[in-house]
Design a protein around this motif. Structure first.
Motif, PDB file in Angstrom:
ATOM      1  N   TYR A 117      -1.392   3.738   4.153  1.00  9.14           N
ATOM      2  CA  TYR A 117      -2.555   4.328   3.506  1.00  9.14           C
ATOM      3  C   TYR A 117      -2.361   4.280   2.001  1.00  9.14           C
ATOM      4  CZ  TYR A 117      -3.127   6.310   8.179  1.00  9.14           C
ATOM      5  OH  TYR A 117      -3.259   6.470   9.533  1.00  9.14           O
ATOM      6  N   GLY A 118      -3.457   4.205   1.284  1.00 11.12           N
ATOM      7  CA  GLY A 118      -3.394   4.276  -0.158  1.00 11.12           C
ATOM      8  C   GLY A 118      -3.811   2.991  -0.828  1.00 11.12           C
ATOM      9  N   PRO A 119      -3.752   2.986  -2.157  1.00 12.11           N
ATOM     10  CA  PRO A 119      -4.187   1.802  -2.904  1.00 12.11           C
ATOM     11  C   PRO A 119      -3.187   0.658  -2.764  1.00 12.11           C
ATOM     12  CG  PRO A 119      -3.315   3.443  -4.401  1.00 12.11           C
ATOM     13  CD  PRO A 119      -3.345   4.074  -3.039  1.00 12.11           C
ATOM     14  N   MET A 150       0.838  -1.185   0.000  1.00  7.93           N
ATOM     15  CA  MET A 150       0.000   0.000   0.000  1.00  7.93           C
ATOM     16  C   MET A 150       0.875   1.237   0.000  1.00  7.93           C
ATOM     17  SD  MET A 150      -3.012  -0.949   2.687  1.00  7.93           S
ATOM     18  CE  MET A 150      -4.132   0.327   2.203  1.00  7.93           C
ATOM     19  N   GLY A 151       0.329   2.309  -0.419  1.00  6.93           N
ATOM     20  CA  GLY A 151       1.037   3.566  -0.427  1.00  6.93           C
ATOM     21  C   GLY A 151       0.649   4.394  -1.632  1.00  6.93           C
ATOM     22  N   PHE A 152       1.113   5.627  -1.639  1.00  3.40           N
ATOM     23  CA  PHE A 152       0.846   6.522  -2.753  1.00  3.40           C
ATOM     24  C   PHE A 152       2.098   6.767  -3.579  1.00  3.40           C
ATOM     25  CE2 PHE A 152      -2.389   7.802   0.379  1.00  3.40           C
ATOM     26  CZ  PHE A 152      -3.528   7.589  -0.389  1.00  3.40           C
ATOM     27  N   GLY A 153       3.227   6.248  -3.141  1.00  2.00           N
ATOM     28  CA  GLY A 153       4.473   6.611  -3.774  1.00  2.00           C
ATOM     29  C   GLY A 153       4.984   7.882  -3.120  1.00  2.00           C
ATOM     30  N   ASP A 154       5.795   8.640  -3.827  1.00  2.00           N
ATOM     31  CA  ASP A 154       6.334   9.883  -3.295  1.00  2.00           C
ATOM     32  C   ASP A 154       5.320  11.002  -3.524  1.00  2.00           C
ATOM     33  OD1 ASP A 154       7.839  11.925  -2.327  1.00  2.00           O
ATOM     34  OD2 ASP A 154       9.375  11.843  -3.888  1.00  2.00           O
ATOM     35  N   LEU A 155       4.700  11.489  -2.461  1.00  2.79           N
ATOM     36  CA  LEU A 155       3.658  12.510  -2.585  1.00  2.79           C
ATOM     37  C   LEU A 155       4.216  13.895  -2.902  1.00  2.79           C
ATOM     38  CD1 LEU A 155       1.210  11.383   0.216  1.00  2.79           C
ATOM     39  CD2 LEU A 155       0.815  11.380  -2.238  1.00  2.79           C
ATOM     40  N   GLY A 206      -0.769  -2.338  -3.899  1.00  4.50           N
ATOM     41  CA  GLY A 206       0.041  -2.565  -5.087  1.00  4.50           C
ATOM     42  C   GLY A 206       0.952  -1.421  -5.465  1.00  4.50           C
ATOM     43  N   VAL A 207       0.864  -0.282  -4.772  1.00  2.79           N
ATOM     44  CA  VAL A 207       1.731   0.853  -5.062  1.00  2.79           C
ATOM     45  C   VAL A 207       2.815   0.886  -3.999  1.00  2.79           C
ATOM     46  CG1 VAL A 207       1.890   3.355  -5.289  1.00  2.79           C
ATOM     47  CG2 VAL A 207      -0.132   2.147  -6.121  1.00  2.79           C
ATOM     48  N   ALA A 208       4.048   0.859  -4.415  1.00  2.00           N
ATOM     49  CA  ALA A 208       5.155   0.869  -3.464  1.00  2.00           C
ATOM     50  C   ALA A 208       5.282   2.249  -2.844  1.00  2.00           C
ATOM     51  CB  ALA A 208       6.453   0.490  -4.169  1.00  2.00           C
ATOM     52  N   ASP A 209       5.441   2.281  -1.531  1.00  5.30           N
ATOM     53  CA  ASP A 209       5.609   3.540  -0.829  1.00  5.30           C
ATOM     54  C   ASP A 209       7.077   3.926  -0.879  1.00  5.30           C
ATOM     55  OD1 ASP A 209       5.058   5.766   0.744  1.00  5.30           O
ATOM     56  OD2 ASP A 209       5.486   4.672   2.583  1.00  5.30           O
ATOM     57  N   THR A 210       7.370   5.075  -1.466  1.00  2.53           N
ATOM     58  CA  THR A 210       8.759   5.500  -1.621  1.00  2.53           C
ATOM     59  C   THR A 210       9.064   6.765  -0.832  1.00  2.53           C
ATOM     60  OG1 THR A 210       8.164   6.747  -3.599  1.00  2.53           O
ATOM     61  CG2 THR A 210       8.942   4.488  -3.914  1.00  2.53           C
ATOM     62  N   THR A 211       8.234   7.088   0.153  1.00  3.93           N
ATOM     63  CA  THR A 211       8.492   8.274   0.949  1.00  3.93           C
ATOM     64  C   THR A 211       9.625   8.010   1.922  1.00  3.93           C
ATOM     65  OG1 THR A 211       6.832   7.579   2.541  1.00  3.93           O
ATOM     66  CG2 THR A 211       6.122   9.084   0.807  1.00  3.93           C
ATOM     67  N   SER A 212      10.270   9.055   2.347  1.00  5.78           N
ATOM     68  CA  SER A 212      11.393   8.892   3.265  1.00  5.78           C
ATOM     69  C   SER A 212      10.941   8.415   4.629  1.00  5.78           C
ATOM     70  CB  SER A 212      12.148  10.217   3.409  1.00  5.78           C
ATOM     71  OG  SER A 212      11.267  11.212   3.918  1.00  5.78           O
ATOM     72  N   ALA A 213       9.680   8.682   5.007  1.00  2.53           N
ATOM     73  CA  ALA A 213       9.184   8.268   6.315  1.00  2.53           C
ATOM     74  C   ALA A 213       8.976   6.767   6.392  1.00  2.53           C
ATOM     75  CB  ALA A 213       7.873   8.977   6.636  1.00  2.53           C
ATOM     76  N   LEU A 255       1.246  12.319  -6.591  1.00  3.36           N
ATOM     77  CA  LEU A 255       0.016  13.107  -6.525  1.00  3.36           C
ATOM     78  C   LEU A 255      -1.035  12.554  -7.490  1.00  3.36           C
ATOM     79  CD1 LEU A 255       1.425  16.730  -6.226  1.00  3.36           C
ATOM     80  CD2 LEU A 255       0.306  15.373  -4.450  1.00  3.36           C
ATOM     81  N   LYS A 256      -0.605  12.005  -8.637  1.00  9.16           N
ATOM     82  CA  LYS A 256      -1.546  11.396  -9.576  1.00  9.16           C
ATOM     83  C   LYS A 256      -2.192  10.161  -8.956  1.00  9.16           C
ATOM     84  CE  LYS A 256      -2.885  10.193 -13.989  1.00  9.16           C
ATOM     85  NZ  LYS A 256      -4.146   9.653 -13.641  1.00  9.16           N
ATOM     86  N   VAL A 257      -1.404   9.347  -8.247  1.00  6.96           N
ATOM     87  CA  VAL A 257      -1.951   8.166  -7.568  1.00  6.96           C
ATOM     88  C   VAL A 257      -2.955   8.606  -6.505  1.00  6.96           C
ATOM     89  CG1 VAL A 257      -1.377   6.209  -6.074  1.00  6.96           C
ATOM     90  CG2 VAL A 257       0.077   6.736  -8.037  1.00  6.96           C
ATOM     91  N   LEU A 258      -2.622   9.665  -5.758  1.00  9.71           N
ATOM     92  CA  LEU A 258      -3.540  10.200  -4.748  1.00  9.71           C
ATOM     93  C   LEU A 258      -4.829  10.697  -5.408  1.00  9.71           C
ATOM     94  CD1 LEU A 258      -4.164  11.101  -1.815  1.00  9.71           C
ATOM     95  CD2 LEU A 258      -3.038  13.261  -2.369  1.00  9.71           C
TER      96      LEU A 258
END
Length: 166
Positions: free
Chosen positions: A77-79, A1-6, A81-88, A12-15
């Motif tokens: 959070y998020g859809p 799950m995740g939105f990627g790098d917001l 299948g999307v890898a979360d790439t945020t620094s947190a 932002l497109k994924v969000l």
């Protein structure tokens, strides 16, 4: 799950796509999940991302500390299948073994006992539910509420869960 790098256009497109069929990140009311995602965005989304911009402006209007829920890491959070790439969301450095020593000597048995007591108290706090049919011409709901709350030692409050008028 995740939105990627917001902070990037792709995140932002994924969000935006995620919010195209939702009003909030989780559930049907604003929550701490919205606060976590809101804080991860550095600036308002561009105008072509209408769903994300609508959500951003709506969440900005709330006092963030007053929203219900518990904050989780952004990657939860998020859809799917999307890898979360945020620094947190990057894994923390491995802790030393010295950090695992419990200096106060708490036992796991106490934790189990505490959990059992907590479950018992939660079960005691569950509200008693009574179902009844009332003819409004004969007995008003206010009269019933007064009669039920008169037992102050046993009844703290009363809520009407469903109402049918006859």
């Amino acid at each position: 799950m995740g939105f990627g790098d917001l902070k990037s256009a792709s995140g932002l497109k994924v969000l935006n796509d995620f919010l195209s069929y939702r009003s909030y990140i989780e559930g049907y009311v604003p929550s701490q999940a919205d606060t976590v995602v809101f804080d991860a965005i550095s600036s308002p989304p561009p105008a072509d991302l209408v769903h994300a911009l609508r959500w951003y402006n709506h969440i900005k209007s709330f006092q963030k500390g007053s929203l219900p829920g518990v904050k989780k890491p952004l990657g939860q959070y998020g859809p799917p299948g999307v890898a979360d790439t945020t620094s947190a969301s990057k894994p923390a450095a491995k802790k030393d073994d010295d950090d695992d020593i419990d200096l106060f000597g708490s036992d796991e048995e106490e934790d189990e006992e505490t959990a059992r007591i907590k479950e018992e108290r939660l079960a005691q706090y569950a509200k008693l539910q009574i179902g009844c049919v009332v003819e409004d011409d004969k007995v008003g709901t206010e009269i019933l509420e007064e009669q039920i709350t008169a037992f102050e030692d046993y009844v703290q409050s009363m809520d009407v869960a469903a109402f049918n008028k006859i």
